[in-house]
Design an enzyme around this catalytic site. Structure first.
Site, PDB file in Angstrom:
ATOM      1  N   LYS A   1       0.765  -1.168  -0.114  1.00  0.00           N
ATOM      2  CA  LYS A   1      -0.011  -0.113   0.034  1.00  0.00           C
ATOM      3  C   LYS A   1       0.830   1.203   0.047  1.00  0.00           C
ATOM      4  O   LYS A   1       0.324   2.321  -0.287  1.00  0.00           O
ATOM      5  CB  LYS A   1      -1.187  -0.082   1.285  1.00  0.00           C
ATOM      6  CG  LYS A   1      -2.028  -1.040   1.039  1.00  0.00           C
ATOM      7  CD  LYS A   1      -3.062  -0.697  -0.046  1.00  0.00           C
ATOM      8  CE  LYS A   1      -4.206  -1.738  -0.104  1.00  0.00           C
ATOM      9  NZ  LYS A   1      -5.265  -1.290  -1.033  1.00  0.00           N
TER      10      LYS A   1
ATOM     11  N   SER B   1      -3.006 -12.605   3.543  1.00  0.00           N
ATOM     12  CA  SER B   1      -3.586 -12.612   2.244  1.00  0.00           C
ATOM     13  C   SER B   1      -2.660 -12.866   1.366  1.00  0.00           C
ATOM     14  O   SER B   1      -2.732 -13.474  -0.140  1.00  0.00           O
ATOM     15  CB  SER B   1      -3.865 -10.953   1.924  1.00  0.00           C
ATOM     16  OG  SER B   1      -2.612 -10.421   1.721  1.00  0.00           O
TER      17      SER B   1
HETATM   18  C1  LIG Z   1      -2.753  -7.331   3.166  1.00  0.00           C
HETATM   19  C2  LIG Z   1      -3.339  -7.047   2.188  1.00  0.00           C
HETATM   20  N1  LIG Z   1      -3.574  -7.936   1.035  1.00  0.00           N
HETATM   21  C3  LIG Z   1      -4.383  -7.662   0.023  1.00  0.00           C
HETATM   22  C4  LIG Z   1      -4.983  -6.313  -0.112  1.00  0.00           C
HETATM   23  C5  LIG Z   1      -5.598  -6.199  -1.587  1.00  0.00           C
HETATM   24  O1  LIG Z   1      -5.338  -5.052  -2.288  1.00  0.00           O
HETATM   25  P1  LIG Z   1      -6.124  -4.201  -2.797  1.00  0.00           P
HETATM   26  O2  LIG Z   1      -6.768  -3.114  -2.305  1.00  0.00           O
HETATM   27  O3  LIG Z   1      -5.103  -3.348  -4.095  1.00  0.00           O
HETATM   28  O4  LIG Z   1      -7.083  -5.004  -3.971  1.00  0.00           O
HETATM   29  C6  LIG Z   1      -4.616  -5.555   0.714  1.00  0.00           C
HETATM   30  C7  LIG Z   1      -5.194  -4.341   0.518  1.00  0.00           C
HETATM   31  O5  LIG Z   1      -5.389  -3.388   1.576  1.00  0.00           O
HETATM   32  C8  LIG Z   1      -3.928  -5.798   1.943  1.00  0.00           C
HETATM   33  O6  LIG Z   1      -3.707  -4.709   2.982  1.00  0.00           O
END
Ligand SMILES: Cc1ncc(COP(=O)(O)O)c(C=O)c1O
Length: 321
Positions: A49, A282
């Protein structure tokens, strides 16, 4: 990374992006497909981010929506807030991060350490710590709007701000293309705001339209795939909000992969033990989805995905007990 090492950088902001891309050749041993993982925890806020935080703030400066010494406000599960906190610290803005009590405690401590003000919103009835649901997010949204109006602050608005997609279209995507020497064939990513997925998909498909893209969703809330939502609570913090995000465009998506919490956790643990890569839930989901594709792929297929943040952000959870 070499550019970073070769000279004195004006500030930490110059270390955002240009992250390493690493082959998971131990995890994929014996499988027809090959997976490469972009290590976004090398960013100064330890997540993907930071890229969007920098772009959102610099666009707001350019357009005049953010004035010197101004206040920035954002609804965040922690990573966007941390990225914004890094950028605001260097540039001298006051940041208010509005987040759910369901997000891990490391995240809020880090935000405060970086000088941000953290506004914690209690979870909806029945909410469980570590599992931020759609209902929790609605409460956070309401509070963010109230504060923004009261204070006249600039809202980063990652769910609606096109700078989110642009950051990935201009940096993450082109980096994956260049680091694979244009050989990448598949990209797979969990969708939160959809910024990562859309930006990278656009960048890659512009360079070669045959590149396939797969969206990852929680097993109980695969709304992009058109499945019924059975539970909005899951552990894939940062993604899977059981809604179609405003930045989402299905024309850039070739398929959907649903991943359970257990599968994401198992793969995150394997990543740590077998690849020495210590990342969050994630990332486990992303690599779990990539492994499924790698098992069924044509021999030699190159699959790219992202390690969104570090495992250090989840030490208070059951990810690494
Ligand atoms: C840990 C984590 N994984 C995945 C994502 C997903 O990304 P995006 O918001 O670009 O779809 C985020 C977004 O905040 C995240 O913080």
């Amino acid at each position: 990374m070499d550019q970073h090492a070769a000279r004195i950088l004006p500030s930490i902001l110059d270390t955002i992006g240009r992250t390493p891309l690493v082959a998971l050749d131990r995890l994929t041993r014996g499988l027809p497909g090959r997976i490469v993982l972009k290590l976004e925890y090398f960013n100064p806020g330890f997540s993907i981010k930071d890229r969007i935080a920098l772009r959102i703030i610099e666009e707001a400066e350019r357009s005049g929506r953010l004035k010197p010494g101004g206040t920035v406000i954002e609804l965040t599960s922690g990573n966007t807030g941390t990225g914004l906190a890094v950028v605001c610290a260097v540039k001298g803005y006051h940041l208010i991060a509005v987040m759910s009590e369901g997000n891990s405690v490391e995240r809020r401590r880090m935000l405060r350490a970086l000088g941000a003000e953290v506004e914690l919103v209690p979870q909806a009835p029945g909410g469980q710590p570590g599992q931020v649901s759609k209902e929790d997010l609605e409460l956070v949204e309401r509070r963010t709007r109230e504060l923004q109006e009261q204070l006249g602050a600039f809202r980063a608005d990652q769910f609606n701000n096109p700078s989110n997609v642009e950051a990935h279209e201009l940096t993450t995507g082109p980096e994956i293309w260049e680091q694979t020497g244009g050989q990448v064939q598949v990209f797979v990513a969990l969708v939160g705001t959809a910024g990562t997925f859309m930006g990278v998909a656009r960048a890659l498909k512009k360079r070669r339209p045959e590149i396939r893209t797969y969206a990852v969703e929680p097993a109980t809330a695969a709304v992009l795939a058109g499945k019924p939502v059975t539970d909005t609570r899951h552990k894939l913090q940062g993604g899977g909000y059981a809604m179609i995000p405003p930045l989402w465009d299905p024309r850039y998506c070739d398929g959907y992969i649903a991943v359970s919490d257990d599968e994401a956790i198992a793969v995150a643990r394997r990543l740590a033990r077998e690849e020495g890569i210590f990342a969050g839930f994630s990332t486990g989901a992303n690599v779990a989805a990539a492994l499924r594709l790698a098992r069924e792929a044509e021999p030699g297929t190159l699959i790219a995905t992202t390690a969104n943040d570090t495992g250090l952000k989840y030490l208070s959870t059951d990810l690494f007990p």
